[in-house]
Design a protein around this motif. Structure first.
Motif, PDB file in Angstrom:
ATOM      1  N   ARG A  68     -10.075 -17.900  -4.691  1.00 16.85           N
ATOM      2  CA  ARG A  68      -9.982 -16.662  -3.907  1.00 16.85           C
ATOM      3  C   ARG A  68     -11.272 -15.864  -4.032  1.00 16.85           C
ATOM      4  NH1 ARG A  68      -3.877 -14.497  -4.870  1.00 16.85           N
ATOM      5  NH2 ARG A  68      -2.871 -16.302  -3.975  1.00 16.85           N
ATOM      6  N   ALA A  69     -11.732 -15.340  -2.899  1.00 18.72           N
ATOM      7  CA  ALA A  69     -12.990 -14.605  -2.871  1.00 18.72           C
ATOM      8  C   ALA A  69     -12.808 -13.115  -3.143  1.00 18.72           C
ATOM      9  CB  ALA A  69     -13.668 -14.793  -1.514  1.00 18.72           C
ATOM     10  N   PHE A 128      -6.964   3.652   5.255  1.00 19.80           N
ATOM     11  CA  PHE A 128      -5.782   2.858   5.580  1.00 19.80           C
ATOM     12  C   PHE A 128      -6.062   1.924   6.749  1.00 19.80           C
ATOM     13  CE2 PHE A 128      -1.644   1.879   7.305  1.00 19.80           C
ATOM     14  CZ  PHE A 128      -0.885   1.673   6.156  1.00 19.80           C
ATOM     15  N   VAL A 129      -6.771   2.415   7.751  1.00 13.16           N
ATOM     16  CA  VAL A 129      -7.098   1.572   8.914  1.00 13.16           C
ATOM     17  C   VAL A 129      -7.979   0.401   8.483  1.00 13.16           C
ATOM     18  CG1 VAL A 129      -8.392   1.546  11.083  1.00 13.16           C
ATOM     19  CG2 VAL A 129      -6.803   3.400  10.619  1.00 13.16           C
ATOM     20  N   VAL A 130      -8.940   0.653   7.629  1.00 14.10           N
ATOM     21  CA  VAL A 130      -9.850  -0.407   7.183  1.00 14.10           C
ATOM     22  C   VAL A 130      -9.135  -1.413   6.286  1.00 14.10           C
ATOM     23  CG1 VAL A 130     -11.899  -0.876   5.802  1.00 14.10           C
ATOM     24  CG2 VAL A 130     -11.933   0.980   7.456  1.00 14.10           C
ATOM     25  N   VAL A 131      -8.398  -0.926   5.281  1.00 12.67           N
ATOM     26  CA  VAL A 131      -7.783  -1.854   4.337  1.00 12.67           C
ATOM     27  C   VAL A 131      -6.605  -2.604   4.923  1.00 12.67           C
ATOM     28  CG1 VAL A 131      -8.553  -0.529   2.343  1.00 12.67           C
ATOM     29  CG2 VAL A 131      -6.266  -0.201   3.204  1.00 12.67           C
ATOM     30  N   SER A 132      -6.080  -2.163   6.047  1.00 10.20           N
ATOM     31  CA  SER A 132      -5.010  -2.931   6.675  1.00 10.20           C
ATOM     32  C   SER A 132      -5.528  -4.263   7.221  1.00 10.20           C
ATOM     33  CB  SER A 132      -4.343  -2.122   7.780  1.00 10.20           C
ATOM     34  OG  SER A 132      -5.243  -1.909   8.840  1.00 10.20           O
ATOM     35  N   LYS A 133      -6.838  -4.417   7.288  1.00  6.64           N
ATOM     36  CA  LYS A 133      -7.456  -5.676   7.732  1.00  6.64           C
ATOM     37  C   LYS A 133      -7.760  -6.601   6.555  1.00  6.64           C
ATOM     38  CE  LYS A 133      -7.870  -3.915  11.887  1.00  6.64           C
ATOM     39  NZ  LYS A 133      -6.805  -2.967  11.995  1.00  6.64           N
ATOM     40  N   PHE A 134      -7.605  -6.128   5.320  1.00  8.49           N
ATOM     41  CA  PHE A 134      -7.883  -6.942   4.131  1.00  8.49           C
ATOM     42  C   PHE A 134      -6.857  -8.053   3.998  1.00  8.49           C
ATOM     43  CE2 PHE A 134     -10.314  -3.703   1.282  1.00  8.49           C
ATOM     44  CZ  PHE A 134     -11.254  -3.555   2.262  1.00  8.49           C
ATOM     45  N   PRO A 135      -7.224  -9.126   3.296  1.00  9.25           N
ATOM     46  CA  PRO A 135      -6.225 -10.195   3.056  1.00  9.25           C
ATOM     47  C   PRO A 135      -5.162  -9.774   2.069  1.00  9.25           C
ATOM     48  CG  PRO A 135      -8.255 -10.683   1.900  1.00  9.25           C
ATOM     49  CD  PRO A 135      -8.512  -9.455   2.727  1.00  9.25           C
ATOM     50  N   ASP A 136      -4.015 -10.431   2.141  1.00  5.48           N
ATOM     51  CA  ASP A 136      -2.905 -10.131   1.228  1.00  5.48           C
ATOM     52  C   ASP A 136      -3.232 -10.545  -0.127  1.00  5.48           C
ATOM     53  OD1 ASP A 136      -1.278  -8.944   3.080  1.00  5.48           O
ATOM     54  OD2 ASP A 136      -0.332 -10.831   3.621  1.00  5.48           O
TER      55      ASP A 136
END
Length: 64
Positions: A7-8, A56-64
């Motif tokens: 995992r990166a 919140f808008v930015v981190v909603s694009k982060f991987p699970d």
């Protein structure tokens, strides 16, 4: 690598913990907006809420 890719993303930078931080920032900003005691809290409430919302808008694009 025996079938499992390394995992990166660090664990603390995953979507779940960062969304919790962003939600806490939004809640803190709303609290700062509604409290009647300190003018400096009211002054910084919009910036705090806006920062939490953008985060919140930015981190909603982060991987699970």
């Amino acid at each position: 690598m025996s079938g499992e890719r390394r995992r990166a993303w660090p664990r603390w930078l995953r979507r779940g913990p960062m969304e919790a931080v962003a939600t806490a920032l939004i809640a803190a900003g709303v609290f700062m907006l509604l409290q009647p005691f300190a003018l400096w809290l009211y002054t910084w409430s919009f910036v705090t809420t806006l920062t939490g919302t953008a985060m919140f808008v930015v981190v909603s694009k982060f991987p699970d």
